[in-house]
Design an enzyme around this catalytic site. Structure first.
Site: not given
Lengths: 254, 254
Positions: A34, A55, A86-87, A168
Site C-alpha cells: 500500500d 490507492k 496498512g493496519g 475511511m
C-alpha cells in the site's frame, strides 16, 4: 510455486510491526505494498523488489483485479511474495478479493495479522474502547459503500454499539455527522478524530459528534479514524506514544 | 517516578508481539502480566521481576483494585513498569481502571497497542471480516455484563452489524446462540469458533449459529472467540499460520 503472505504493516509507526511480519519481510523476494506503508518498514525487505499498488500511489489507483493477477503471477516466479497492507489485512483491506484469486489459482497463502488503526488511535488517546460499565461493544465501520452494496445501514450499526470507530471517513465528515444525528445519535456524543495515528505528523482533535465537520476542516489530508461514544470522554489530546527514529537500530538491539 | 507501559502482548504466538512491545519488555524493571501471556514473551523481559496478576493465574483472580495499587506503587520504585495484557490493551482488558488510577496518582503512562484476538482468528480462518459487498461493519462484543451494566443490549449490536466477533463467550455458548436466534439472527448464519488462536494448541471449528452449543462442547478450555456473519462462509478450517519455536533466535536473526 511460491507462497503469498498477506501481511499487516500496522497503523503507521514502523515499530508497531509484528516480529512475524518483520521476519517475513526479511525473507521476501517481492513486496506489493500500500502507498501509506512507512519507508522504514519497506527497508526491512532489503532484497525484495518493491511495488506500490495502493490507492494513493501515483495519480490513480491500481485496479484490484490487476493486483490480484500480479500476486498470482508473482507466486509462479518467486518463493516468498508479500502483499503488505496498512493496519490489519482482514479489516477494510480488500484482502478477500486477493485471497479468492489465490485460492482459485491453487496458490498457498498465509495472513499475518497487524495492529489496526482503531486501537492505535485509542492507545494515543489513552482510553479503553470498552470501558467496563460504559461499553460492552465496539463497532468498526466504514460509511463508504462498494458498488452494489446496500446503501445506508452503516449508521444503524453505529447506533447499536456503545463505541464506534469510523474508518475511511475522510471527506465525509459533514455527511457522517448529519446522518448519525438524524438517526438519533446525541449531538453531544464525545468524539475524537485521529489523523495519521502513530506517525510523527499525527493530529488528535477532540470534541462532540456535532463538532465533527469543524474538526475535519482543522485536520490535514492524512488517513483518519473517527472514534465516538461515552468512553471518549476520558480521551487525552496529548499523544503519549514515542516515535522511533531508526527501526534498523532497534532491530539490531533486539 | 517511573513510567507505566500498558502493553498489548498480542493474541498468543510470541512472534505476533510488536517490535515496540519487545523493546519495552527488554527495558522493563517489573512486569505485571496476564496469565495467558506466552512464556517466551515474558522471557524477553530478562531483567524484570515478573508478577502474574491475570484472572487465570493460580486459583483465584487478583482484584482489579489491588492491581491498580500495585502499578502505582511500582512506578514509585521502578523506572520502567510494564502491565502486559493479552491482545490489545484497549479492547476488553479493563485498562481504563488502571489508566484512571495512574492519572489520579500523577503517573506517566503509555499504551502500546497489540494485535487483538478477532483479527488473529480471521487470519487463521483465511477470511476478511469486512469482505467488500458483504460487510461494511464488524462489532467486537462481550455478552458478559459488569456489575451495574445494562443487561441485554449486546445482542442488538450483533444484529445491527454485518460481522460480529464475540469475546469471552466461553461457557455461554448455549445462551449466546439462543439469545441471538430469539432476537432474529438467522440460525444458519455462518459461524466459526476459534480456540487459542495462534497458539500451537489452537482449534478451529466451523458451523452455523445453531451449531454453536455443539461446537463449544467440542472445544477445550482455552480462550475462544466466536465469529459470525456472511463473511465466514469463506472460512478455512485448516489454520495457515506458522508457529515459531524460538523467539529469541528470531529476534537475534532480525
Amino acid at each position: 510455486m511460491g507462497k503469498v503472505y498477506l501481511v499487516g504493516a500496522g497503523p503507521g509507526a514502523p515499530d508497531l510491526l509484528t516480529l512475524r511480519a518483520a521476519e517475513i519481510l526479511k525473507r521476501a523476494d517481492i513486496v506489493f505494498h500500500d502507498a501509506l506503508v512507512h519507508p522504514q518498514t519497506l527497508d526491512l525487505a532489503a532484497r525484495a523488489d518493491k511495488i506500490a499498488v495502493g490507492k494513493r500511489s501515483g495519480s490513480h489507483s491500481t485496479a484490484q483485479k490487476f493486483i490480484n493477477k500480479r500476486l498470482v503471477d508473482a507466486a509462479r516466479d518467486h518463493r516468498v511474495v508479500v502483499r503488505l497492507k496498512g493496519g490489519d489485512p482482514t479489516l477494510f483491506g480488500r484482502a478477500q478479493e486477493e485471497i479468492d484469486a489465490l485460492r482459485a489459482a491453487g496458490i498457498d497463502f498465509e495472513i499475518v495479522p497487524g495492529v489496526t488503526a482503531a486501537t492505535a488511535a485509542s492507545a494515543e488517546l489513552g482510553v479503553s474502547l470498552t470501558r467496563r460499565g460504559f461499553a460492552r461493544h465496539v463497532v468498526f465501520v466504514t460509511p463508504r459503500a462498494a458498488k452494489g452494496e446496500p446503501e445506508n445501514d452503516w449508521a444503524t450499526s453505529v447506533l447499536a454499539a456503545d463505541t464506534a470507530v469510523i474508518y475511511m471517513g475522510a471527506g465525509l465528515a459533514d455527511a457522517i455527522s448529519a446522518e448519525l444525528i438524524r438517526s438519533g445519535k446525541p449531538k453531544d456524543t464525545p468524539l475524537a478524530l485521529v489523523e495519521s495515528a502513530t506517525f510523527f505528523e499525527r493530529r488528535v482533535l477532540l470534541g462532540t459528534l456535532a463538532d465533527l465537520p469543524e474538526l475535519a476542516r482543522r485536520a490535514g489530508s492524512g488517513p483518519t479514524v473517527v472514534l465516538l461514544g461515552a468512553v471518549l470522554k476520558a480521551a487525552i489530546a496529548k499523544p503519549a506514544a514515542v516515535a522511533v527514529e531508526d527501526i534498523e537500530a532497534l532491530l539490531r538491539q533486539a
